[in-house]
Design an enzyme around this catalytic site. Structure first.
Site, short mmCIF file in Angstrom:
data_model
loop_
_atom_site.label_atom_id
_atom_site.label_comp_id
_atom_site.label_asym_id
_atom_site.label_seq_id
_atom_site.Cartn_x
_atom_site.Cartn_y
_atom_site.Cartn_z
N CYS A 293 0.78 -1.24 0.00
CA CYS A 293 0.00 0.00 0.00
C CYS A 293 0.82 1.30 0.00
CB CYS A 293 -1.04 0.00 1.11
SG CYS A 293 -0.53 -0.77 2.64
N ARG A 322 6.90 -11.42 4.90
CA ARG A 322 6.53 -11.17 6.29
C ARG A 322 7.17 -12.22 7.16
NH1 ARG A 322 0.04 -9.91 5.62
NH2 ARG A 322 0.32 -8.27 4.05
N GLN A 340 0.46 -11.04 -3.08
CA GLN A 340 -0.93 -10.68 -2.88
C GLN A 340 -1.54 -10.21 -4.19
OE1 GLN A 340 -0.24 -7.63 0.22
NE2 GLN A 340 -1.63 -8.88 1.45
N ASP A 342 -3.28 -7.78 -4.96
CA ASP A 342 -3.61 -6.59 -4.19
C ASP A 342 -4.25 -5.50 -5.06
OD1 ASP A 342 -3.66 -5.22 -1.86
OD2 ASP A 342 -1.50 -4.92 -1.70
N HIS A 344 -5.75 -1.18 -4.43
CA HIS A 344 -6.19 -0.11 -3.55
C HIS A 344 -7.14 0.80 -4.31
CE1 HIS A 344 -2.50 -1.63 -1.68
NE2 HIS A 344 -3.20 -1.45 -0.59
N LYS A 424 -13.61 -4.20 8.12
CA LYS A 424 -13.31 -5.04 6.96
C LYS A 424 -14.34 -6.14 6.79
CE LYS A 424 -10.43 -8.34 9.48
NZ LYS A 424 -9.29 -9.22 9.46
N HIS A 470 -8.32 -1.27 0.86
CA HIS A 470 -7.39 -2.32 0.44
C HIS A 470 -8.24 -3.54 0.13
CE1 HIS A 470 -3.96 -0.67 2.99
NE2 HIS A 470 -5.01 -0.13 3.59
#
Length: 595
Positions: A293, A322, A340, A342, A344, A424, A470
């Site tokens: 992000c 991670r 991911q 991902d 945004h 979320k 996200h």
RNA sequence: GCCAACAUAGCUCAGAUGGUAGAGCAGGCGUUUCGUAAACGUCAGGUCAGGAGUUCGAUCCUCCUUGUUGGCUCCA
């Protein structure tokens, strides 16, 4: 940590049976270890467990003895007797049971129950006794042990578990067991476990040569083999097409960023324990990214944005790293480096409900394309400690909930379970044998827009703060791949199969024709392989079958004469000789329909 | 990270109260050219996860390390 309760299950007879079986197990264990200390023993999803502090580690042989003891106790038909007592009495009874004493103190204070959930009113303290075993317990239980079916109980395994799940507290031994009403249900459960083992993506990953993890490369780091990589590529290709059709812009961002970036984003503060140590480059610290992000935010910030530009949707299959503790790593589903899927979204407050609807629908369509039909949604709301305007939180939570309602999705609310930066929705899918997997996550973020001070120019010419969302639909490509492998048991639908058709020439004189057909099929976009080995046809079929290749095309004299192939599907179905063009049409239609 | 178990050929697994190991499959090479789930023969493959200790001698016993599995905790 709050635990969600399923009241229907908790009120069921089976739940009482399992909870009672846990008590019986405790009695059986104490028979073996009279000095053993007992902790807690609840019923869980498919059975029960009980935690003990014992003088030595349990062995599989102990489990057998305990199980036999249990059956003896069950058959004796001891009644479960409840007795309400005072805290003082309870402390006397459990004087040599330190874990129980701690629980009693908790109950006295009206603090928390055995799951650590806060309890509002001061609960009554009750005992349940069966035969020689007395336990501090809220119940409920069955009337007598004979309500437990001795042929439907089985102890499964022993493992370590911290007292109250806290790693600073003592490590106890937890025995897991399962219990059912009928012996057949136990058999079915065990069969399902067996089926799950057969589908284990780690096993299939090796057998089908899809991926590996190598000690020397590192734990939790995935090597995608050609066939696995092919499937990933097909997933990504589909994903990119769908995102393109749905108004996303694609971005690419680096794998590392300066410490300042992570200061600004706040990750060094609240995500530090998941991040790897920094790299020193000419005296400046850089961190490997645990999230994408912050980079996307800078792309947003690279220009002045007008309210007319919004919504902006940046998508990236971004690989993040991670730190995960070594003990939690598991195949593809829990790794240290993963990609991911991902994106945004940045939108105006007035666009937010539509944007949520859009993401929810898009997610569902994406998951459906991969053969998932059943979803569970979980809505997590504002925790105590949070950033952002409470009114915004409420608006976001309502938009999320209303969208779930509009789409007729079954959902549960996890009150206070949201991240500190926003509410979320998570989607879990049920796979082919009914297991739940968490994939999709859609998260509001009231934190980063603030920290990065992003804005758009409103109709009034004044800068305003956009909403930021996200979202990852598949979650991560690694986990998604693992789930897909298990969902399909390795038998990928034709559109995802790394090899769609295996051409099987019966004798060497058929190889030239097989190669010719293979070229034709490749020109039609099909992924094919010719088995030119000198094995017999039967062996080639067997191998193709084990590789779970959707179509086997047998080629012999008959087929050569008529420009045909004999089609055998991996289901075992033998469709006989069909013209090559017919096979192409059939394969294409199955590939297109993603069956 | 913690508790427990495990680590033998590319894979699946045997093995001996401590005397340096085998099978099947896979692989190489021959022979076979076959009609819907395994043709036959032959050859090659292992510092028994790594390190230290005990011992005349360790793959086997002890300790440490690494990794794996099942959990705890956490999560994409």
């Amino acid at each position: 940590m709050a635990v969600k309760h399923n009241t229907e299950y908790e009120n069921s007879h089976l739940y009482r049976v399992r909870h009672s079986a846990a008590h019986v197990m405790a009695e059986a264990v104490l028979e073996l270890f009279p000095q053993g200390k007992v902790a807690i023993g609840p019923a869980i999803a498919d059975g029960f467990y009980y935690d003990f502090d014992l003088p030595r580690a349990l062995t599989p042989e102990d489990l057998e003895v305990i199980e036999q003891n249990m059956k003896k106790i069950i058959k004796a038909g001891h009644p479960f007797e409840k007795k309400v007592i005072s805290a003082a009495e309870a402390k006397k009874i459990f004087a040599d049971q330190p874990f129980k004493l701690e629980l009693i103190e908790g109950l006295e204070l009206g603090g928390t129950d055995e799951d650590g959930n806060p309890v509002d009113e001061k609960p009554e303290i009750s005992l349940y006794r069966q035969n020689t075993f007395v336990d501090l317990c809220r119940g409920p239980h069955v009337a007598t042990t004979s309500e437990i079916n001795p042929d439907a109980v089985k102890l499964l395994n022993v493992s370590g578990a911290y007292w109250r799940g806290d790693e600073k507290r003592p490590m106890l031994q937890r025995i897991y067991g399962t219990a059912w009403e009928k012996a057949e249900e136990l058999q079915e459960y065990l069969w399902k476990q067996e089926e799950a083992r057969k589908r284990d993506h780690r096993k299939l990953g090796k057998e089908l040569d899809l991926f590996s993890i190598n000690d020397e490369v590192g734990q939790g780091l995935i090597l995608w083999h050609p066939k696995g990589a092919k499937i990933r590529m097909l997933i990504e290709r589909f994903w990119i097409n769908e995102h393109e059709k749905n108004g996303y812009d694609f971005v690419y961002t680096p794998h590392i960023g300066k410490s300042q970036l992570w200061e600004t984003s706040g990750h060094l503060g609240f995500y530090n324990e998941n991040m790897y140590a920094p790299i020193d480059i000419e005296g400046t610290k850089y961190y490997i990214k645990p999230m994408n992000c912050p980079f996307h935010l800078y792309i947003y910030k690279s220009n002045i944005r007008s309210y007319r530009d919004l919504p902006i949707r940046y998508a990236e299959n971004g690989t993040v790293y991670r730190y995960e503790r070594s003990g939690v790593l598991h195949g593809l589903t829990r790794v240290r480096g993963f990609t991911q899927d991902d994106a945004h979204h940045f939108c105006r407050p007035d666009q937010m409900p539509d944007e949520i609807d859009f993401v929810v629908e898009f997610s569902i369509n994406m998951l459906k394309a991969f053969g998932f039909r059943d979803f569970q949604a979980y809505l997590s709301t504002k925790p105590e400690k949070s950033v952002g305007d409470p009114a915004q939180w409420l608006a976001a939570e309502q938009a999320l909930e209303e969208s779930l309602k509009r789409h007729n999705l079954p959902y549960e609310i996890d009150q206070g379970g949201g991240a500190f930066y926003g509410p979320k929705i998570d989607f879990k899918v049920n796979d082919a044998i009914g297991r739940e997997w968490q994939l999709t996550t859609v998260q509001f973020d009231f934190n980063e827009p603030e920290r990065f001070d992003i804005s758009f120019i409103g109709e009034d010419g004044q800068p305003q703060r956009p909403y930021m969302i996200h979202r990852a639909l598949l979650g991560s490509l690694e986990r998604f791949f693992g789930v897909l492998i298990e969902h399909y048991g390795g038998a990928f639908p034709a559109w995802l199969a790394p090899i769609q058709a295996e051409l099987i020439p019966i004798a060497d004189r058929h190889i030239d024709y097989a190669n010719k057909v293979a070229r034709e099929l490749r020109l039609e976009g099909l992924r094919v392989h010719v088995d030119v080995r000198s094995d017999r046809m039967n062996a080639k079929i067997r191998d193709a079958q084990n590789e779970k290749i959707p179509y086997m095309l047998i080629i012999g004299d008959k087929e050569m004469e008529s420009n045909a192939v004999s089609l055998r599907k991996r289901s075992g179905e033998d469709l006989g000789a069909i013209p090559v063009v017919d096979f192409i049409a059939l394969a294409r239609s199955e590939v297109d329909s993603k069956v």
